[in-house]
Write a protein that holds these residues in place. Structure first.
Motif, PDB file in Angstrom:
ATOM      1  N   ILE A 294      -2.270  -5.075   6.651  1.00  0.00           N
ATOM      2  CA  ILE A 294      -2.049  -3.693   6.224  1.00  0.00           C
ATOM      3  C   ILE A 294      -0.619  -3.258   6.516  1.00  0.00           C
ATOM      4  O   ILE A 294       0.014  -2.554   5.721  1.00  0.00           O
ATOM      5  CB  ILE A 294      -3.063  -2.757   6.919  1.00  0.00           C
ATOM      6  CG1 ILE A 294      -4.488  -3.050   6.424  1.00  0.00           C
ATOM      7  CG2 ILE A 294      -2.724  -1.293   6.676  1.00  0.00           C
ATOM      8  CD1 ILE A 294      -5.573  -2.302   7.175  1.00  0.00           C
TER       9      ILE A 294
ATOM     10  N   SER B 257      -5.226   2.779   6.201  1.00  0.00           N
ATOM     11  CA  SER B 257      -3.787   2.555   6.295  1.00  0.00           C
ATOM     12  C   SER B 257      -3.148   3.483   7.317  1.00  0.00           C
ATOM     13  O   SER B 257      -2.305   3.065   8.120  1.00  0.00           O
ATOM     14  CB  SER B 257      -3.148   2.767   4.914  1.00  0.00           C
ATOM     15  OG  SER B 257      -1.753   2.579   4.976  1.00  0.00           O
TER      16      SER B 257
ATOM     17  N   TYR C 176       1.444   1.302   1.507  1.00  0.00           N
ATOM     18  CA  TYR C 176       0.310   1.824   0.737  1.00  0.00           C
ATOM     19  C   TYR C 176       0.697   3.110   0.013  1.00  0.00           C
ATOM     20  O   TYR C 176       1.257   4.041   0.611  1.00  0.00           O
ATOM     21  CB  TYR C 176      -0.881   2.108   1.660  1.00  0.00           C
ATOM     22  CG  TYR C 176      -2.049   2.723   0.914  1.00  0.00           C
ATOM     23  CD1 TYR C 176      -2.855   1.934   0.102  1.00  0.00           C
ATOM     24  CD2 TYR C 176      -2.303   4.082   0.986  1.00  0.00           C
ATOM     25  CE1 TYR C 176      -3.910   2.485  -0.603  1.00  0.00           C
ATOM     26  CE2 TYR C 176      -3.362   4.650   0.287  1.00  0.00           C
ATOM     27  CZ  TYR C 176      -4.165   3.848  -0.510  1.00  0.00           C
ATOM     28  OH  TYR C 176      -5.201   4.398  -1.219  1.00  0.00           O
TER      29      TYR C 176
END
Length: 668
Positions: free
Chosen positions: A474, A498, A479
């Motif tokens: 991640i 996230s 994101y």
């Protein structure tokens, strides 16, 4: 009938007729199935018709003494009914208990303290022999739960009450050594409890071995008088729960047998020739396990108090007409956008409570059958339940105040229930620990896992933390919320995931740098606000992950509106609480923030058409709601006026002769 009443009743009937889904199907979902739904309806009828349980006068006019007497009468009668039904219809017996909790918060807590806090503590911490001995069939025993102290609430390590083992007599000597060690705010201790499960520092061989749980008798079963060395008193006036005798306890060298220490996880083994030996618990968290059901219960109560309040506010919004063109007030945008996310949020929290409670029920069985599984999962559910109580009760406070504002001045009347719900809810938000402490517990747990994953150390990411196993992946990605994701629940779950990982990783780095010149405690305090935000986002990640995975989203009769609820509540949470974090980590552009806002506005407006059906499905009959402005049939004005007219001393002027008349004469 006056024209406004005719209009109000016609409005609410039309709303029900035009609901887009089967209200019956939704009500059965809310209650957990058709059989449970039918049992709940029958339980409501039993309570409504029983003269010992139903309120013969308006409960908002009762004095504290009358509340206490009525609550005691209700508990006695409900126990009698449950004892009878438990042999022939256990489903209905359980429904009676739940319906009683809806009828009165005082009654709910009076039963909960004994049935859950007292009994479940014995089941969690007692050996099989102790469970058999201390969970008696004798209905005269009234149990309570003595944890918090005058000077200590959520900081359990600092509790001052001591239990000192006397090897000469194989007894424990329980003592309140200071004023601040007085057990405080203990439900049922004030006037009625005969026994308590008490948490205390455990002193053996002059050494403190940490906290343990003890069964301490308080009052005689025959006379109700306090036993020697026991002093209990009533807390006095409270903001809510007037029928529950919250009290304080002081103990002066009270002796109890060795076996009164609950010994499933920690044991003291006496010897005739050697000093007594202490066998410590396998994990410190097991000694706090009884806090887990108490925390989950806050989500249960959320459904009752917020559920009733939002039902009242929604019905009032539908039947009340006001302003240019005489519209229903719920159609004003500010009312729609404020009220409908509350309805949606209750469905999301309802699912979480079921899932977390189901997991806890499974783990309680594992504690007996497979302790290793119980010990493996205990830290996760202990931390998650702490976080959910904090975030859930914060949201509940916001929801209740929003309901009060939605009803205008009428919500200030005690007769319309919402003001009382706010007072009762205030006790929940502080009972069992300050919410900021609870969210810090969760943040500490999450930070520990992220720190180990970043250091490539082996760590079990189980339960709520499963997604943290992907922390490294991640972090490698920037994101950005998808352009087509505003009505996709999965997009919000990914957003929360996230944010947790990136904020957690940043805090790990800041901790490492700041610790060079500060103590660990100081570092924690420096970033406490950020840690609170981290814990809050983590709760939302798990809340919506559970909702995203619920099986009823595939139920064609109700799934479309349930999906709308999930999306609306997720978007509203981001809009109201998390935009600073979303923008800090560049998860949305300015244009996307505008779209998010529009998603809330349009989603609330779309769900508005179903507001009566969604709140009807919560299943609270009028005698449970106790609010004329929230009546099922919409006949609010006549019943509200009759309630006020029937109030004590409505037409009297008791102080006119003594106070008003002399004043008037003085002005002549």
């Amino acid at each position: 009938m006056d024209p406004m009443t005719e209009q109000a009743m016609a409005d609410i009937a039309r709303e029900r007729k035009n609901t887009s889904f089967s209200i019956q199907a939704m009500a059965e979902y809310v209650d957990g199935g058709k059989d449970l739904h039918n049992a709940r309806k029958l339980a409501h009828n039993i309570l409504k018709r029983d003269p010992q349980i139903a309120f013969e006068t308006n409960p908002f006019d009762l004095t504290r003494a009358q509340w206490r007497w009525k609550t005691a009468q209700q508990v006695s009668r409900i126990n009698e009914i449950r004892a009878t039904l438990g042999k022939t219809d256990p489903l209905l017996a359980d429904a009676i208990s739940k319906a009683a909790g809806e009828l009165s918060e005082s009654l709910s807590m009076k039963m909960y303290v004994h049935d859950m806090l007292y009994h479940q503590s014995i089941q969690l911490f007692g050996t099989p022999a102790q469970i058999k001995e201390f969970i008696p069939k004798d209905p005269r025993i009234v149990g309570c739960f003595a944890m918090t102290e005058l000077g200590h609430s959520s900081s359990l390590r600092d509790l001052e009450t001591t239990a000192t083992f006397d090897p000469k007599t194989n007894e424990w000597i329980i003592t309140s050594p200071t004023l601040t060690s007085t057990k405080w705010w203990i439900g049922a201790a004030g006037q009625s409890a005969t026994h308590t499960v008490l948490v205390s520092q455990t002193i053996v061989n002059t050494e403190n071995h940490g906290l343990s749980w003890f069964i301490v008798p308080l009052r005689s079963l025959e006379t109700g008088r306090l036993l020697p060395g026991v002093t209990c008193g009533d807390i006095g006036a409270k903001a809510g729960r007037h029928g529950l005798d919250n009290g304080w306890i002081q103990l002066t060298s009270v002796r109890i047998p060795l076996n009164n220490m609950l010994s499933k996880w920690m044991q003291v083994i006496p010897s005739l020739t050697q000093p007594p030996r202490v066998s410590p618990p396998p994990h410190p968290a097991v000694m706090y396990a009884t806090l887990i059901p108490e925390r989950i219960s806050a989500l249960t109560l959320l459904q009752v108090l917020v559920g009733q309040s939002v039902t009242i506010a929604s019905r009032y919004g539908v039947v009340r007409r006001q302003g240019p063109g005489n519209p229903q007030i719920i159609d004003f945008q500010i009312q729609t956008v404020n009220t409908l996310p509350l309805v949606a949020g209750l469905y999301v929290y309802m699912n979480a409570e079921r899932k977390i409670q189901g997991r806890w029920d499974r783990l309680r069985l594992e504690a007996v059958k497979n302790p290793s599984v119980y010990l493996e999962e205990l830290p996760d559910i202990h931390s998650v339940s702490a976080g959910f109580k904090a975030v859930g009760t914060w949201w509940g406070s916001y929801a209740l105040e929003t309901c009060r504002r939605a009803c205008g001045g009428h919500a200030y009347s005690a007769y319309n229930a919402i003001a009382g719900h706010i007072a009762d809810w205030g006790v929940v938000t502080t009972g069992g620990g300050d919410n900021y402490t609870l969210i810090q517990q969760l943040a500490r747990y999450v930070m520990g896992i992220i720190q180990k994953v970043l250091a490539n150390k082996q760590v079990a990411c189980i339960g709520s933390t499963a997604f943290l196993a992907n922390t490294q992946q991640i972090l490698k990605q920037q994101y950005t919320f998808p352009q087509d994701g505003f009505k996709d629940l999965h997009s919000y779950v990914t957003l929360f995931s996230s944010l947790v990982v990136k904020m957690g990783a940043d805090l790990v780095s800041k901790f490492k740098e700041t610790r060079k010149s500060n103590s660990t405690a100081d570092v924690w305090n420096i970033y406490m606000v950020d840690l609170t935000k981290l814990g809050t986002i983590f709760v939302y990640q798990h809340l919506f992950s559970l909702y995203q995975g619920m099986s009823d989203l595939k139920n064609e009769a109700i799934s479309p509106v349930l999906l709308k609820c999930g999306v609306l509540f997720a978007a509203d949470v981001v809009r109201r609480e998390l935009l600073d974090s979303v923008l800090e980590y560049e998860c949305m552009t300015k244009g996307q923030v505008e779209r998010l806002r529009e998603t809330v506005y349009s989603g609330a407006k779309e769900l508005r058409a179903d507001v009566v059906g969604l709140t009807d499905a919560f299943g609270f009959p009028d005698f449970i709601l106790k609010a004329p402005i929230g009546r099922y049939d919409g006949d609010i004005y006549r019943h509200y006026f009759e309630t006020v007219k029937n109030a004590p001393d409505c037409f009297k002027t008791p102080y006119f002769e003594d106070e008003v008349k002399p004043l008037l004469k003085g002005r002549l």
